[in-house]
Design an enzyme around this catalytic site. Sequence first.
Site, PDB file in Angstrom:
ATOM      1  CE1 TYR A  42      -3.487  -2.571   0.180  1.00  0.00           C
ATOM      2  CE2 TYR A  42      -4.193  -1.615   2.173  1.00  0.00           C
ATOM      3  CZ  TYR A  42      -4.641  -2.343   1.372  1.00  0.00           C
ATOM      4  OH  TYR A  42      -5.505  -3.296   1.147  1.00  0.00           O
ATOM      5  CB  CYS A  73      -3.012  -0.569   7.217  1.00  0.00           C
ATOM      6  SG  CYS A  73      -1.857   0.183   5.923  1.00  0.00           S
ATOM      7  CB  CYS A 183       4.625   0.583   8.939  1.00  0.00           C
ATOM      8  SG  CYS A 183       4.396  -0.795   7.879  1.00  0.00           S
TER       9      CYS A 183
HETATM   10  N1  DGL Z   1       1.316  -2.384   7.175  1.00  0.00           N
HETATM   11  C1  DGL Z   1       1.011  -1.076   6.563  1.00  0.00           C
HETATM   12  C2  DGL Z   1       1.212   0.224   7.425  1.00  0.00           C
HETATM   13  O1  DGL Z   1       1.014   0.160   8.642  1.00  0.00           O
HETATM   14  C3  DGL Z   1       1.888  -0.845   5.207  1.00  0.00           C
HETATM   15  C4  DGL Z   1       2.478  -1.821   4.591  1.00  0.00           C
HETATM   16  C5  DGL Z   1       2.386  -1.619   3.020  1.00  0.00           C
HETATM   17  O2  DGL Z   1       3.269  -0.757   2.256  1.00  0.00           O
HETATM   18  O3  DGL Z   1       1.641  -2.401   2.267  1.00  0.00           O
HETATM   19  O4  DGL Z   1       1.569   1.234   7.005  1.00  0.00           O
END
Ligand code: DGL
Length: 254
Positions: A42, A73, A183
């Site tokens: 993402y 996320c 993240c």
């Molecule tokens: N786990 C996601 C977050 O907390 C992002 C990981 C991704 O780049 O997909 O930002």
Amino acid sequence: MRNRPIGIFDSGMGGISVLRETKKLMPNEDYIYYGDSQNIPYGKKTKEELEKICLDIGDYFIDRGVKSIVIACNTATSAVVDKFRNSYNIPIIGIEPALKPAVEVYKSGKIVVLATEVTLKENKFNSLMDKYKNKAEIIKVPAPKLVTVVENGITEGNQVEESIKELFEDINMNEISSIVLGCTHYIFLKDAIKKVLGNRVKLIDGGFGTAQNLKNILSRRDLLSDKVIDGGVEIVNSSEDESKIELSYKLLNM
Ligand code: DGL
């Protein structure tokens, strides 16, 4: 309504670190975890792409009859939380880099925020940073490689340690008091980060705070489950790779 499941999602495995906290805090709730491994990362997508992808997941949860959605996320929260709150008539809980405790608890020294490019660029994080910029020096460090390693099920060993070392090459660690893990994937790398950087630097993440926030909101709306037995966890994943589900359960029990 109160005994309906809670929907939690992330781009892949990262949000399992948040699910672990919610399950610990509210074991009698039922959870559906949606890992969107097909669309990872993402952190490299545009806001428009994220809106489309995440609203499909939101619609899926509504079809499944969830009582609340947790966007586990930081990246998706910064891009779509407002859209979710306007689209769905149930509590929407997001997660953002835990800068507040970093500034308030560990006053001396600079603070590193590790997060994806999208999180560090979006208005949501930059307004948060503006709030604290006079109280502490904040260094933004994007760490996409750390997402990839966790997504491949690697949380320790040479590859992980080398990726962590690379990130801090140009940073004088004696000046750093804390690192905000902005993240949800990085939370699984706490031990590896400590191994590389030592125990002096504090690692701060928003997993527990998000679980607490969810509990408070459900409680205020009289939506906490009244079951007296442990609830269940159902994990679904958008990828065709079946090992993702197995890996998710492994991380949940880590
Ligand atoms: N786990 C996601 C977050 O907390 C992002 C990981 C991704 O780049 O997909 O930002």
